[in-house]
Design an enzyme around this catalytic site. Sequence first.
Site, mmCIF file in Angstrom:
data_model
loop_
_atom_site.group_PDB
_atom_site.id
_atom_site.type_symbol
_atom_site.label_atom_id
_atom_site.label_comp_id
_atom_site.label_asym_id
_atom_site.label_seq_id
_atom_site.Cartn_x
_atom_site.Cartn_y
_atom_site.Cartn_z
ATOM 1 N NE ARG A 89 -2.368 0.601 3.579
ATOM 2 C CZ ARG A 89 -2.928 -0.362 4.310
ATOM 3 N NH1 ARG A 89 -4.038 -0.917 3.905
ATOM 4 N NH2 ARG A 89 -2.397 -0.748 5.442
ATOM 5 C CE1 TYR A 90 0.987 4.173 4.814
ATOM 6 C CE2 TYR A 90 1.199 1.855 5.345
ATOM 7 C CZ TYR A 90 0.659 3.092 5.607
ATOM 8 O OH TYR A 90 -0.203 3.240 6.660
ATOM 9 N NE ARG A 93 6.176 2.189 4.866
ATOM 10 C CZ ARG A 93 5.528 3.232 5.382
ATOM 11 N NH1 ARG A 93 4.871 3.112 6.508
ATOM 12 N NH2 ARG A 93 5.555 4.412 4.817
ATOM 13 C CB CYS A 102 -1.956 -16.148 16.827
ATOM 14 S SG CYS A 102 -1.918 -15.077 15.390
ATOM 15 C CB CYS A 106 -6.058 -10.640 19.901
ATOM 16 S SG CYS A 106 -4.344 -11.156 20.125
ATOM 17 C CB CYS A 109 -7.443 -10.319 15.381
ATOM 18 S SG CYS A 109 -6.252 -10.546 14.052
ATOM 19 N NE ARG A 111 -3.235 -8.525 8.552
ATOM 20 C CZ ARG A 111 -2.070 -8.124 9.057
ATOM 21 N NH1 ARG A 111 -1.235 -8.995 9.583
ATOM 22 N NH2 ARG A 111 -1.741 -6.852 9.033
ATOM 23 C CG ASP A 271 -7.450 -1.302 12.535
ATOM 24 O OD1 ASP A 271 -7.232 -0.075 12.447
ATOM 25 O OD2 ASP A 271 -6.559 -2.165 12.468
ATOM 26 C CG ASP A 308 -3.649 1.591 9.485
ATOM 27 O OD1 ASP A 308 -3.545 2.227 8.424
ATOM 28 O OD2 ASP A 308 -2.872 0.673 9.817
ATOM 29 C CE LYS A 315 0.547 1.907 11.163
ATOM 30 N NZ LYS A 315 0.948 1.333 9.864
HETATM 31 S S1 SF4 Z 1 -3.763 -9.425 16.835
HETATM 32 FE FE1 SF4 Z 1 -4.374 -11.055 15.362
HETATM 33 S S2 SF4 Z 1 -2.493 -11.559 14.274
HETATM 34 FE FE2 SF4 Z 1 -1.895 -10.436 16.119
HETATM 35 S S3 SF4 Z 1 -1.480 -12.024 17.657
HETATM 36 FE FE3 SF4 Z 1 -3.601 -11.391 17.926
HETATM 37 S S4 SF4 Z 1 -4.795 -12.817 16.668
HETATM 38 FE FE4 SF4 Z 1 -2.666 -12.989 16.007
#
Ligand code: SF4
Length: 345
Positions: A89-90, A93, A102, A106, A109, A111, A271, A308, A315
Amino acid sequence: MQNRIQTLDELSSKVTLTESERSAFSEANRVFSFSLSPYYLSLIDPEDPDCPIRKQAIPRPEELLRKPNEVEDPLAEESHMPVKGVTHRYPDRALWYLSHVCAVYCRFCTRKRKVSDSLETPHRSDWELALEYFRTQKEIREVILSGGDPLTLSENQLDWILKELKTIPHINQIRIHTRYPVTLPMRITDELCEVLSTHFPLFVVTHFNHPKEITELAASSIEKLIKKGHVMVLNQSVLLKGINDNSKVLEELNYRLVKVGIKPYYLHQCDEVYGSHGFVVPMERGMQIMTELRGKQSGICQPLYVKDLTGGGGKVPLTPQYYIEEKDGKYKFQNYRGIPFEVSH
Ligand code: SF4
């Protein structure tokens, strides 16, 4: 990793769940898998529904709500993906998605549309295509290894990837985004550090959100990364409702990060991903917290508070509200004590 807690039965034998956590679990788990390392579980207060570690890892009913502004891919990563797994995108990078796994998923998250989904595992053929893309795009100066958690890969795989990247002359720096120092610090082994040290210089960006996460084990994993892996360690946090949305908690987090050798880098506005509603702190509150910190803490302890932009705009810094107004070519500001002053340019 083999002993991760993944079912409601296992979880409820370790933590006294509230009725609402229990009822949210199955549906939330269908949308975004549940997984909790025994280590991260050990940081949870099993009797306190407001425990800041628990709220990050155990689904709550708010996660099942979808607000009109919440989307699958808030940062439009998939529409900036010239080859599978690479978000470019940028101009200078690119972010490289290397693993769907993972230790802890979380609940906020960004993603979650693909993290934890085994169909989203990148293969060696995808890596070859990504490397070919990096070789041909001369404006790319930095590659960010991400996921999921890229340190899920074996030492051999990481070594190969880093070696290949280091042969590309226009790549200036490599960054590794990992939450393992927070959720699985035993992953930071001597063998891993040995591999990292052979690819000096590398930047590792961790993701501590609360001072409780900086345990002795986490601190010693950071010390190992720095002393044996020869990497520079930075931290990005997310501002999360009921977890770290006050200046006392963030002040303590920042002090502890610096004490164990980590530079606080970014504090992210959460986000607008689906199911994030229960975590979002209003931006005005975020700026107020940053203003309070600026008055108290050394600059070395302070991250940059950023949003973001939803839709992939990148950002933007959310600076505390120092600017008041412009009048007749004079710009009026206030300092962190609220004292106004004027400048002409
Ligand atoms: S925020 Fe998403 S990618 Fe990062 S550690 Fe937690 S679950 Fe995994």
